[in-house]
Scaffold this active site. Structure first.
Site, PDB file in Angstrom:
ATOM      1  N   ASP A   1      -9.821  34.470 -20.224  1.00 23.07           N
ATOM      2  CA  ASP A   1     -11.023  33.196 -20.939  1.00 23.07           C
ATOM      3  C   ASP A   1     -11.987  33.535 -21.050  1.00 23.07           C
ATOM      4  OD1 ASP A   1     -12.144  31.039 -21.336  1.00 23.07           O
ATOM      5  OD2 ASP A   1     -11.696  29.862 -19.300  1.00 23.07           O
TER       6      ASP A   1
ATOM      7  N   LYS B   1     -18.747  32.661 -21.678  1.00 21.89           N
ATOM      8  CA  LYS B   1     -19.030  32.754 -20.309  1.00 21.89           C
ATOM      9  C   LYS B   1     -20.066  34.301 -20.379  1.00 21.89           C
ATOM     10  CE  LYS B   1     -15.364  31.377 -18.315  1.00 21.89           C
ATOM     11  NZ  LYS B   1     -15.488  30.182 -17.466  1.00 21.89           N
TER      12      LYS B   1
ATOM     13  N   ASP C   1     -15.090  26.645 -23.954  1.00 21.58           N
ATOM     14  CA  ASP C   1     -15.349  27.166 -22.273  1.00 21.58           C
ATOM     15  C   ASP C   1     -13.767  26.122 -21.697  1.00 21.58           C
ATOM     16  OD1 ASP C   1     -14.754  28.982 -20.628  1.00 21.58           O
ATOM     17  OD2 ASP C   1     -17.018  28.726 -19.518  1.00 21.58           O
TER      18      ASP C   1
ATOM     19  N   ARG D   1      -7.601  22.260 -20.168  1.00 17.50           N
ATOM     20  CA  ARG D   1      -7.092  21.271 -20.613  1.00 17.50           C
ATOM     21  C   ARG D   1      -6.519  20.923 -22.111  1.00 17.50           C
ATOM     22  NH1 ARG D   1     -12.720  18.869 -19.504  1.00 17.50           N
ATOM     23  NH2 ARG D   1     -12.946  21.479 -18.135  1.00 17.50           N
TER      24      ARG D   1
HETATM   25  N1  BES Z   1     -11.060  28.959 -16.373  1.00 16.63           N
HETATM   26  C1  BES Z   1     -12.547  28.354 -16.536  1.00 16.63           C
HETATM   27  C2  BES Z   1     -12.397  27.768 -14.924  1.00 16.63           C
HETATM   28  C3  BES Z   1     -12.771  29.035 -13.544  1.00 16.63           C
HETATM   29  C4  BES Z   1     -14.282  28.872 -13.071  1.00 16.63           C
HETATM   30  C5  BES Z   1     -11.558  29.651 -13.049  1.00 16.63           C
HETATM   31  C6  BES Z   1     -14.162  29.848 -12.336  1.00 16.63           C
HETATM   32  C7  BES Z   1     -11.631  29.850 -11.656  1.00 16.63           C
HETATM   33  C8  BES Z   1     -12.673  30.404 -11.750  1.00 16.63           C
HETATM   34  C9  BES Z   1     -12.018  27.334 -17.237  1.00 16.63           C
HETATM   35  O1  BES Z   1     -11.128  27.809 -18.658  1.00 16.63           O
HETATM   36  C10 BES Z   1     -13.969  27.096 -17.749  1.00 16.63           C
HETATM   37  O2  BES Z   1     -13.947  28.118 -18.286  1.00 16.63           O
HETATM   38  N2  BES Z   1     -14.388  25.467 -17.098  1.00 16.63           N
HETATM   39  C11 BES Z   1     -15.650  25.261 -17.222  1.00 16.63           C
HETATM   40  C12 BES Z   1     -15.782  24.067 -17.725  1.00 16.63           C
HETATM   41  C13 BES Z   1     -16.523  23.726 -18.285  1.00 16.63           C
HETATM   42  C14 BES Z   1     -17.090  24.198 -19.679  1.00 16.63           C
HETATM   43  C15 BES Z   1     -16.731  22.052 -18.857  1.00 16.63           C
HETATM   44  C16 BES Z   1     -16.771  25.460 -16.359  1.00 16.63           C
HETATM   45  O3  BES Z   1     -15.782  25.379 -15.381  1.00 16.63           O
HETATM   46  O4  BES Z   1     -17.519  26.322 -16.176  1.00 16.63           O
HETATM   47 ZN    ZN Z   2     -10.098  28.659 -18.486  1.00 17.68          ZN
HETATM   48 MN    MN Z   3     -12.742  28.865 -20.118  1.00 14.73          MN
END
Ligand code: BES
Ligand code: ZN
Ligand code: MN
Length: 485
Positions: A260, A267, A337, A341
């Site tokens: 990801d 990120k 990101d 979902r």
């Molecule tokens: N895979 C990430 C979540 C994640 C963050 C897993 C840290 C393990 C450690 C997910 O896809 C993500 O990026 N989520 C975002 C959502 C936001 C854009 C609403 C997040 O948590 O920042």
């Molecule tokens: Zn993710």
């Molecule tokens: Mn993500």
């Protein structure tokens, strides 16, 4: 590692090390339970307790060489803390196994404490889980795998030990998948690993490719995949009980993002390597199916693992895109990101179409759950209190820390958008709750549980009972849920 049940007096068992579990005592006296071992080694346990060197604190271990009166070359006493229940015994044994590995002891024996089948199973699991390491790609010869471990127990615990071995080996299978680097394990490689496991274990396996998903109309999943040169897959693994099962059909849906980057909403580079673990939900479901295939619960179970790589390629989706999911609902992509979902909603809809009556999904879904619960608890969300309670009971039995989180309609405004049926992000406030609410829109009335494992999928620093790296979280609870349906 060879794991065997041995019904012999512990004093007579030859081994590089004999492990005994000690509950935490008081300043005055050791806790009850190790009197026999203490007597056999001439009061050494009472002595180190009196000096304060070792009092059974959780995950402490004390080593005695050449214990007189015991055939093993060493005695390792493993602290299980004040609680000293099956969950803490599992961890204490794991910590002792890791201590044994560090000193190069390869032939081990463990004395199973009182407590019947649940404790015997926990001991077997502690041994297998403690032996696991993240060293698959190390080429030196500094690896010290345990060769064999004798489980010393009396009573009718052979089946419990065998169950523990199967469940823990399946959890380790999930951990191996998690640990694979993202250059080795892309979506198709993950699908091939699942296919090979299914062939070995006698599960049905079907892998939907990009064209099949296009024909079905999985516009949400495909939107995430389009930024990568690696095509996506939807892995489907089926277990059917003898006689077909009694109506209920459990669906296990796992997020399988093999890497990801965040996509166009990219990120920061710090810690981005950890995003290889973004397929941990898929790994948990595949691992659980491996155990389910062998332990044969009475309920039908099907796993669905949508797998993609989230990359910012020239064909990548953009913030502002609107896509149509398999359910027919439209999604406005406000942040690429929030891809988990987007792949899960299509898999959830597909699972319902294939007849699943109950759903559990596991996903490294939000950073927000790490803020809320840290690295020790998995967040649990559900649209059905009774189902959630049943699952939490499984988690408690298996010593996996999980905590119920609210799913309240009042948060729904945050994922409203004038442009589509739902937005894929809902702002910073309650980020793991709005993510769960997004998924609930697709689960609808089907009893459903969502596990946000973003904080618990891996051990960034290792623990006394677990290597640094993948954790294999949720496998034991999911298998328990199916077996106790
Ligand atoms: N895979 C990430 C979540 C994640 C963050 C897993 C840290 C393990 C450690 C997910 O896809 C993500 O990026 N989520 C975002 C959502 C936001 C854009 C609403 C997040 O948590 O920042
Ligand atoms: Zn993710
Ligand atoms: Mn993500």
């Amino acid at each position: 590692m060879e794991l065997k049940l041995v019904q012999a007096p512990f004093e007579t068992v030859e081994a590089d090390a004999l492990i005994a579990v000690a509950p935490e005592g008081s300043a005055q006296a050791p806790a009850a339970g190790l009197e026999d071992v203490d007597r056999a080694c001439g009061g050494w346990i009472a002595e180190i307790h009196a000096t304060g060197e070792f009092r059974g604190k959780a995950y402490d271990a004390a080593v005695l060489h050449r214990p007189a009166g015991i055939a093993a070359r060493r005695l390792i006493v493993a602290g299980a803390g004040k609680t000293a229940n099956a969950a803490e015994i599992r961890r204490a044994v794991g910590a002792a196994i890791r201590a044994a590995k560090r000193i190069g002891a390869a032939k081990l024996a463990v004395v199973v404490p009182e407590g019947g089948a649940a404790v015997a199973q926990a001991v077997a699991e502690g041994v297998v889980l403690g032996d696991w390491d993240s060293d698959r790609y190390k080429t030196g010869n500094d690896r010290h795998p345990i060769e064999s471990c004798a489980i010393l127990a009396s009573g009718d615990v052979a089946a419990a030990i065998e169950r523990g071995r199967i469940v823990a080996e399946s959890q380790n299978f999930a951990r191996d998948l998690q640990n694979e680097p993202p250059n080795v394990l892309g979506p198709l490689a993950l699908a091939e690993r699942a296919r090979a496991m299914a062939a070995e274990q006698g599960l049905e396996c079907e892998i939907l490719d990009q064209d099949q998903m296009r024909q079905l109309g999985m516009g949400s999943l495909l939107a995430v995949a389009q930024g990568s040169v690696q095509p996506p897959a939807l892995i489907v693994l089926r277990y059917k009980p003898a006689g077909g099962g009694a109506g209920d059909h459990l669906g296990l849906v796992g997020k399988g993002v093999t890497f990801d980057t965040g996509g166009i909403s990219i990120k920061p580079s710090d810690n981005m390597d950890k995003m290889k673990y973004d397929m941990s939900g898929a790994a948990a479901m595949i691992g659980a199916m491996r155990a389910i295939a062998q332990l044969k619960p009475a309920i039908a179970v099907t796993a669905f693992a949508p797998t993609v790589e989230n990359m910012p390629g020239g064909k990548a989706q953009r913030p502002g895109d609107i896509v149509t999911s398999l359910s027919g609902k439209t999604v406005e992509v406000l942040n690429t990101d929030a891809e988990g979902r987007m792949i899960l909603n299509d898999a959830i809809t597909y699972a319902k179409r294939l007849g699943c009556t109950h759903l559990v999904d596991a996903a490294t879904l939000t950073g927000a759950i790490v803020v809320a619960l840290g690295h020790h608890y998995t967040g649990v969300f559900s649209n059905n209190g009774a189902f959630q309670d049943k699952f939490l009971a499984s988690a408690a039995r298996q010593g996996e820390k999980m905590w119920p989180m609210p799913l309240d309609d009042e948060f729904k405004d945050q994922i409203k958008t004038p442009f589509a049926d739902v937005a894929n992000v809902g702002g910073r406030a309650g980020g793991s709750i709005t993510a769960a609410l997004f998924l609930r829109e697709f689960a609808e009335d089907t009893p459903w549980i969502h596990l946000d494992i973003a904080g618990t999928a891996s051990y960034d620093d290792g623990r006394p009972f677990a290597a640094k790296g993948a954790a294999g979280v949720a496998v034991r609870s999911l298998v328990d849920l199916a077996l106790n349906w």
